[in-house]
Scaffold this active site. Sequence first.
Site, PDB file in Angstrom:
ATOM      1  N   LYS A   1      14.347 -12.754 -13.012  1.00 27.96           N
ATOM      2  CA  LYS A   1      14.005 -11.517 -13.730  1.00 27.96           C
ATOM      3  C   LYS A   1      13.063 -11.811 -14.893  1.00 27.96           C
ATOM      4  O   LYS A   1      12.080 -11.119 -15.097  1.00 27.96           O
ATOM      5  CB  LYS A   1      15.297 -10.866 -14.212  1.00 27.96           C
TER       6      LYS A   1
ATOM      7  N   CYS B   1       0.828  -1.207   0.000  1.00 26.99           N
ATOM      8  CA  CYS B   1       0.000   0.000   0.000  1.00 26.99           C
ATOM      9  C   CYS B   1       0.865   1.262   0.000  1.00 26.99           C
ATOM     10  O   CYS B   1       1.990   1.251   0.478  1.00 26.99           O
ATOM     11  CB  CYS B   1      -0.879   0.029   1.243  1.00 26.99           C
TER      12      CYS B   1
ATOM     13  N   GLU C   1      19.211 -15.470 -10.638  1.00 27.80           N
ATOM     14  CA  GLU C   1      18.733 -14.097 -10.797  1.00 27.80           C
ATOM     15  C   GLU C   1      18.236 -13.834 -12.224  1.00 27.80           C
ATOM     16  O   GLU C   1      17.219 -13.167 -12.423  1.00 27.80           O
ATOM     17  CB  GLU C   1      19.847 -13.123 -10.394  1.00 27.80           C
TER      18      GLU C   1
ATOM     19  N   GLU D   1       9.539 -12.799 -13.578  1.00 27.19           N
ATOM     20  CA  GLU D   1       8.824 -11.662 -12.986  1.00 27.19           C
ATOM     21  C   GLU D   1       8.129 -10.797 -14.019  1.00 27.19           C
ATOM     22  O   GLU D   1       6.998 -10.396 -13.816  1.00 27.19           O
ATOM     23  CB  GLU D   1       9.833 -10.735 -12.281  1.00 27.19           C
TER      24      GLU D   1
ATOM     25  N   ASN E   1      -1.416   1.318   5.951  1.00 29.02           N
ATOM     26  CA  ASN E   1      -0.529   0.373   5.269  1.00 29.02           C
ATOM     27  C   ASN E   1       0.006  -0.578   6.330  1.00 29.02           C
ATOM     28  O   ASN E   1       0.559  -0.133   7.329  1.00 29.02           O
ATOM     29  CB  ASN E   1       0.622   1.140   4.594  1.00 29.02           C
ATOM     30  N   GLY E   2      -0.167  -1.893   6.121  1.00 22.10           N
ATOM     31  CA  GLY E   2       0.312  -2.876   7.097  1.00 22.10           C
ATOM     32  C   GLY E   2      -0.770  -3.894   7.391  1.00 22.10           C
ATOM     33  O   GLY E   2      -1.720  -4.037   6.618  1.00 22.10           O
TER      34      GLY E   2
ATOM     35  N   LYS F   1       6.558  -3.994  -5.002  1.00 19.24           N
ATOM     36  CA  LYS F   1       7.965  -3.602  -4.876  1.00 19.24           C
ATOM     37  C   LYS F   1       8.508  -3.936  -3.495  1.00 19.24           C
ATOM     38  O   LYS F   1       9.576  -4.518  -3.370  1.00 19.24           O
ATOM     39  CB  LYS F   1       8.113  -2.104  -5.166  1.00 19.24           C
TER      40      LYS F   1
ATOM     41  N   HIS G   1      20.755 -34.521 -13.262  1.00 16.52           N
ATOM     42  CA  HIS G   1      20.092 -35.227 -12.161  1.00 16.52           C
ATOM     43  C   HIS G   1      18.577 -35.068 -12.222  1.00 16.52           C
ATOM     44  O   HIS G   1      17.898 -35.273 -11.229  1.00 16.52           O
ATOM     45  CB  HIS G   1      20.642 -34.743 -10.816  1.00 16.52           C
TER      46      HIS G   1
ATOM     47  N   ARG H   1       4.767   0.884  -5.882  1.00 19.21           N
ATOM     48  CA  ARG H   1       4.696  -0.007  -4.720  1.00 19.21           C
ATOM     49  C   ARG H   1       3.751  -1.187  -4.976  1.00 19.21           C
ATOM     50  O   ARG H   1       3.746  -2.131  -4.191  1.00 19.21           O
ATOM     51  CB  ARG H   1       4.228   0.785  -3.492  1.00 19.21           C
TER      52      ARG H   1
ATOM     53  N   TRP I   1      -3.065  -2.696  -1.695  1.00 21.64           N
ATOM     54  CA  TRP I   1      -2.657  -4.008  -2.221  1.00 21.64           C
ATOM     55  C   TRP I   1      -3.313  -5.023  -1.296  1.00 21.64           C
ATOM     56  O   TRP I   1      -2.930  -5.136  -0.126  1.00 21.64           O
ATOM     57  CB  TRP I   1      -1.143  -4.117  -2.184  1.00 21.64           C
TER      58      TRP I   1
HETATM   59  C1  AGP Z   1      13.308  -8.231  -7.323  1.00 23.13           C
HETATM   60  O1  AGP Z   1      13.277  -8.191  -8.718  1.00 23.13           O
HETATM   61  C2  AGP Z   1      12.117  -8.763  -6.737  1.00 23.13           C
HETATM   62  N1  AGP Z   1      10.978  -7.989  -7.079  1.00 23.13           N
HETATM   63  C3  AGP Z   1      12.143  -9.254  -5.292  1.00 23.13           C
HETATM   64  O2  AGP Z   1      12.661 -10.540  -5.363  1.00 23.13           O
HETATM   65  C4  AGP Z   1      12.931  -8.437  -4.239  1.00 23.13           C
HETATM   66  O3  AGP Z   1      14.298  -8.500  -4.504  1.00 23.13           O
HETATM   67  C5  AGP Z   1      12.617  -9.010  -2.836  1.00 23.13           C
HETATM   68  O4  AGP Z   1      11.251  -8.846  -2.576  1.00 23.13           O
HETATM   69  C6  AGP Z   1      13.439  -8.362  -1.745  1.00 23.13           C
HETATM   70  O5  AGP Z   1      13.185  -6.992  -1.646  1.00 23.13           O
HETATM   71  P1  AGP Z   1      14.120  -6.056  -0.798  1.00 23.13           P
HETATM   72  O6  AGP Z   1      15.460  -6.030  -1.460  1.00 23.13           O
HETATM   73  O7  AGP Z   1      13.452  -4.725  -0.826  1.00 23.13           O
HETATM   74  O8  AGP Z   1      14.207  -6.630   0.583  1.00 23.13           O
END
Ligand code: AGP
Length: 592
Positions: free
Chosen positions: A479, A2, A475, A482, A101-102, A587, A498, A27, A75
């Site tokens: 990416k 949020c 990674e 996502e 928010n929370g 985010k 394996h 966010r 959210w």
């Molecule tokens: C990154 O592309 C992601 N959206 C996600 O994995 C992110 O890195 C993870 O949520 C951790 O976030 P932070 O670095 O703000 O703790």
Amino acid sequence: MCGISGYVGNGNAPEILFDMLKKLEYRGYDSAGIAYITGDGTIHLPKDKGKVDEVRRKLRPERLKSTIGVGHTRWATHGAPSQVNAHPHADCSGEIVVAHNGIIENYVDLKSELSELGHKFKSETDTEVIAHLVEHYMASEKSVLSALEKTLERLKGSFAITVITSREPDKIFIARNESPMLVGLGVGENFIASDAPAFLSKTKKALILEDMDYGFVSKKTVVIKNLSTRKEVKKKVHKITWGASEAEKEGFQHFMLKEIHEEPNAARNALSAEKELEEIAGKLAKKTRICFVACGTAYHAGLVGKYILENYGIPAEAFVASEFRYSTVETMDDKTGVVSITQSGETADTIAAIKGAKKKDAYIASIVNVVGSSVTRISDDVAYIRAGPEIAVASTKAYIGQVLSCTLLSLLVARAKGRISAHEFEHLKSELKNIPRKIKEAVENRRINEIAEENASTKKFFFIGRNINYPTALEGALKLKEISYVHAEGYPAGELKHGPIAILDQDTTVLAITAEGKLRDKMHSNIQEAKARGAKVITVGFECDLDVPKTDPLLSPILNIVPLHMLAYYISVLKGLDPDKPRNLAKSVTVE
Ligand code: AGP
């Protein structure tokens, strides 16, 4: 997660609140709403499911007149995205309105208690109990602030709260615990937001609220108290160095592309934290156990740190925070050093993990981007990566800062423990200084676009790497998943045979991340195995299909990820998707 906005001044609050919510869109959200008070003391509460622009279009805030209000992007956590569940939420009388928010963990108990007292709830949210609690205490308390104090005493969980009420229509009441909240200080006007970009175009001066801070903001006054003492606290005024334009796209089609182009700078800025990292390294070197703890992309950066320490014979572990917090945390003690890595500094699992480790007397050092975030306040020591605001949900430039910081930190630990020769240390350090320039070269490689076009409709991707480039494989795959919504797996190359090799065929693209060094030949064998099953193989590294400049193998993860960021970005765009706001993702993941 949020986003919260608040405004009080002489401007048109509804318009300003929507402008601020737009800046917080990164966010992640599903609903938007505002509440504002008009001259006759009435509170208006337009809100709905959907984008900020859609809600704004229906409301046409430019025709409204109000100088005080709060806004919210939601959210969903409790109750589906809907008009009625969208924030802000009102009490029974409609005279008290809350945005939050929370998560209020004890909302079920509070709701039934308040229902028995006759309160009528409209939504399924946890938030609505706050509005009714304030209403309840206002019956006996002299002021809104004391009713808010009583309310806060009853809440369990995380919150950043804004409250407006027709009883004191010139103030916005605020409170925070574990969810971010800032007050932007203007001249004759003040702003409240979950993050600074919301008000950067208006002011760069801000107060950062700490846990259990609460108070009120009016046109000319800000009063902040802390619940532990009920006394007013003198807050430091922070000067935000990020310009408003840094939070905008600056001519790039998407924030993600802009942020990839900022990777050279992110690397340079992360290097500037050497002093902080050196201090942390000195403390870690005295510990018998070093654990990197983080989530998602940040976890992959921690994994790189682990491989570098192991390279110098120093035992190290890397954990996903959501797993660590419920088991490994029990094994923490004062001989352990925990390194948490987080862009936002607000990730709930990371916060819980380090809080747990701290309770067991572990030393906590954190590598963070957002200054003043929750993690920075829990940690014993902090090194900032200083990557600037990262708006795109998919982390790119922050990852570069994190990998570089973990690399430098691990080298410094090796030096403090006498495991690396002075010559080797100096060689790596001077090569680190070349990294920003080499990242720039990697970003400018036009071949990436072509490779993206050739693979835009591929349905199955494998990313394989060994040792220090195994995290790069994880990674790269994360990416692509996502932002392109295609199936992509990151695998240690030696593990292919394996099991996963069974699904390789001519419809599969394998991204093979290579590096010079002891495992180069083994990686080549893995590439042959994939090719023999009909898979299309794209090599990544020095003199590869996705080419990057030559560097020391230990530093190769910092360069090898760059074309993978670009590849994911281009594939997402070619698929007609919005790489900045991938579906289902937020985010900052501030709930468990
Ligand atoms: C990154 O592309 C992601 N959206 C996600 O994995 C992110 O890195 C993870 O949520 C951790 O976030 P932070 O670095 O703000 O703790």
